[in-house]
Design an enzyme around this catalytic site. Structure first.
Site, short mmCIF file in Angstrom:
data_model
loop_
_atom_site.label_atom_id
_atom_site.label_comp_id
_atom_site.label_asym_id
_atom_site.label_seq_id
_atom_site.Cartn_x
_atom_site.Cartn_y
_atom_site.Cartn_z
CG ASP A 1 28.91 35.61 37.51
OD1 ASP A 1 29.32 36.28 36.56
OD2 ASP A 1 29.40 35.68 38.66
CG ASP B 1 33.38 36.51 34.14
OD1 ASP B 1 33.79 36.98 35.22
OD2 ASP B 1 34.07 35.80 33.38
CD GLU C 1 34.79 40.81 35.99
OE1 GLU C 1 35.59 40.65 36.92
OE2 GLU C 1 34.51 39.89 35.19
CG HIS D 1 34.23 36.32 42.69
ND1 HIS D 1 33.45 37.36 42.26
CD2 HIS D 1 34.78 35.76 41.58
CE1 HIS D 1 33.52 37.43 40.93
NE2 HIS D 1 34.33 36.48 40.51
CG ASP D 2 37.68 37.79 40.60
OD1 ASP D 2 37.90 36.60 40.86
OD2 ASP D 2 37.08 38.16 39.57
#
Length: 560
Positions: free
Chosen positions: A98, A199, A256, A329-330
């Protein structure tokens, strides 16, 4: 041109804190991941994407980084990480990290120095503005609730934080900052990682004027997103990143990018532009939310979902590349969200898998998705750990909204739904200690041990889908055509190549549906079943009876 390796790859996301704990302290770690590499290899994926493992005070579960070149002590050591890269490589698996470079932790050395003085050489690493007492530089809302500005008394100035106040935003306008980030990327790439998931990477360029945002109904602060999403210099920064770093390595990059349209994605992912390989779109994940916030729960409109996925499939076909996902994960667990996590849990989980994996793009599987793990309903807010959830709860209670109403939103959309520990066995199997967040109580009947022993389990459906991705050219390069677009319950589409066509039929309801063969191009019974979640499709003459949450794929040779 040689086809990039990642076009036939499948990515498995590991949330390290919740995957496997080898040390017994209740927190997942790198040795825990290493101990489960055989399991991941058996699934068949090519890439593991790790959520952040860097040194962090953990205000936002690792997305607040204190040191980009150190491993969080709870997760292990740099030697552990190097062992993970090596052992994964032996199994033909790449490790993707990430890249969190929109913001750092407020405990990062850069920010400690930046806030120390207006004359600090690190001052311009972050976004500082003057503001009047109790009157920030603009009205922007933080994504984690409250103002996006925090007053710092040392220099009597405000710094911008689009997320937690412990996550100050970096100033990408400042060239020395960009060079530091590029050096950090090279540090990890030289260790042999296989790429980056970036991210909120389309937040890094802000409108320098920082205008006020529109205040929507029932909101206390303004929506600044038009001024930081897909900002004025985003393409300049990404192309510089590619030129200085990424072009020198054979890696996968996925950005993302909340708020990115198909038109944006065409620019970001077109290989000519040298930016990223693919992006994560959020549009299909926002269709069961109200217009202003995700906590406003709405029933899924399947027609809208179909039209949205159709739009993305067409927009990037032979232009750029799609990423395909239901979970991360979100996001809450997809079987609880778009499926049925009770009576039809297994069959609807398989249906959702088949529906997604037959599309064009690179599929992403989130840990536990291959087991059909579900959302969780903790009794009290005290059992939750996610900062976004806790801030939202506090803010809504202050507005007088009832506890029961808020908890209903958390049960449906809270990020901790995805963060309960991986369910390895009937008694949990995640840790010998007390887990950092409670396990979902249903681990007794949803776990990897049982799934591996049952060859009709969800796990083996995912395994077969991954195999098909590697072997079937039609999935990589074939065209997409949405069929019966306005049907409220059936999602039916066609993938087509010069040699063959595949018809994908999925039922998003708990009811039997009638489908006329002619409407989906099934004009004879010569189709080969590629994959199905019931034993055999029920085709009677000109009608297909599609059972609750059924999914199947029929292949036909072109012209036959």
């Amino acid at each position: 041109m040689v086809e990039p390796w990642w076009k036939r790859s499948v990515v498995y996301q590991v949330y390290p804190r919740s995957f496997m704990d080898a040390s017994g302290d209740g927190i997942g770690d790198l040795q825990g991941i290493i101990s489960k590499l055989d399991y991941i290899e058996k699934l068949g994926v090519d890439v593991i994407w790790l959520s952040p493992i860097y040194d962090s005070p953990n205000d936002d579960n690792g997305y607040d980084i204190r040191n980009y070149m150190a491993i969080m002590k709870e997760f292990g050591t740099m030697e552990d990480f190097e062992q993970l890269i090596d052992e994964a490589k032996q199994r033909g698996i790449r490790i993707v990290m990430d890249l969190v470079v929109n913001h750092t932790s407020d405990e990062h050395t850069w920010f400690v120095e930046s806030r120390s003085s207006k004359d600090s050489t690190y001052r311009d690493y972050y976004i500082w503005r003057e503001g009047e007492e109790e009157n920030p530089p603009n009205n922007w809302s933080s994504i984690f609730s409250g103002s996006a500005w925090e007053k710092d008394n040392t220099t009597n100035s405000y710094y911008l934080h689009l997320f937690s106040k412990k996550q100050p935003d970096l100033n990408w306008e400042h060239e020395p900052l960009r060079h530091e980030i590029f050096d950090t990327m090279k540090f990890w790439l030289d260790k042999g990682i296989g790429g980056f998931r970036m991210d909120v990477i389309n937040f890094i360029s802000k409108n320098e004027q920082l205008p006020d945002g529109m205040i929507h109904p029932e909101q206390m602060f303004g929506d600044g997103s038009p001024y930081f999403i897909n900002g004025p210099k985003i393409h300049t920064y990404l192309r510089e990143m590619n030129e200085k770093v990424l072009s020198k390595y054979d890696v996968i990059t996925v950005g993302e990018m909340p708020g990115a349209s198909t038109e944006d994605a065409q620019i970001y992912t077109d290989p000519i532009n040298q930016e990223v390989n693919m992006i994560f779109t959020f549009e299909h994940m926002n269709l069961d939310s109200g217009p202003y916030e995700k906590w406003d729960i709405q029933p899924l409109n399947l027609v809208a979902l179909k039209r949205n996925l159709e739009k993305w499939q067409h927009a990037l076909h032979q232009v750029g590349w799609n990423s395909l996902y239901w979970n991360n994960h979100d996001q809450p667990r997809i079987v609880s969200r778009f499926g049925d996590d009770d009576k039809y849990r297994e069959v609807s989980a398989k249906m959702l898998a088949i529906c997604l994996h037959m599309l064009q793009g690179t599929p992403y599987i989130y840990q536990g998705e291959e087991l059909g793990m579900t959302n969780v309903k903790f009794d009290t807010i005290d059992d939750y750990r996610d900062i976004e959830t806790l801030n939202m709860y506090k803010e809504k209670r202050q507005k007088g909204i009832a506890h029961v109403e808020i908890m209903a939103s958390i049960y449906a959309k809270g990020r901790d739904n995805a963060r309960t520990p991986m369910q390895w066995s009937s008694d949990g199997g995640f840790t010998a200690g007390t887990p950092w967040i409670q396990m979902n109580p249903n681990t007794s009947n949803i776990n990897a041990e049982q799934a591996l022993a049952d060859h009709s389990s969800i796990f083996y459906t995912y395994q077969k889908l991954i195999h098909l991705r590697k072997e079937s050219d039609i999935l990589t390069n074939g065209s997409f055509q949405l069929l019966i677009p306005d049907h409220p319950h059936l999602f039916v589409y066609k993938r087509q190549s010069e040699e063959e066509e595949w018809i994908i039929v999925t039922n998003f309801s708990a009811h039997k549906e009638q489908l006329e063969c002619e409407l989906c191009g099934v004009q004879n019974s010569n189709g080969k079943i590629i994959i199905a979640n019931y034993e055999t499709p029920n085709i009677n003459g000109d009608i297909i009876e599609v059972r609750p949450y059924e999914a199947f794929v029929l292949a036909f040779e072109r012209g036959k």
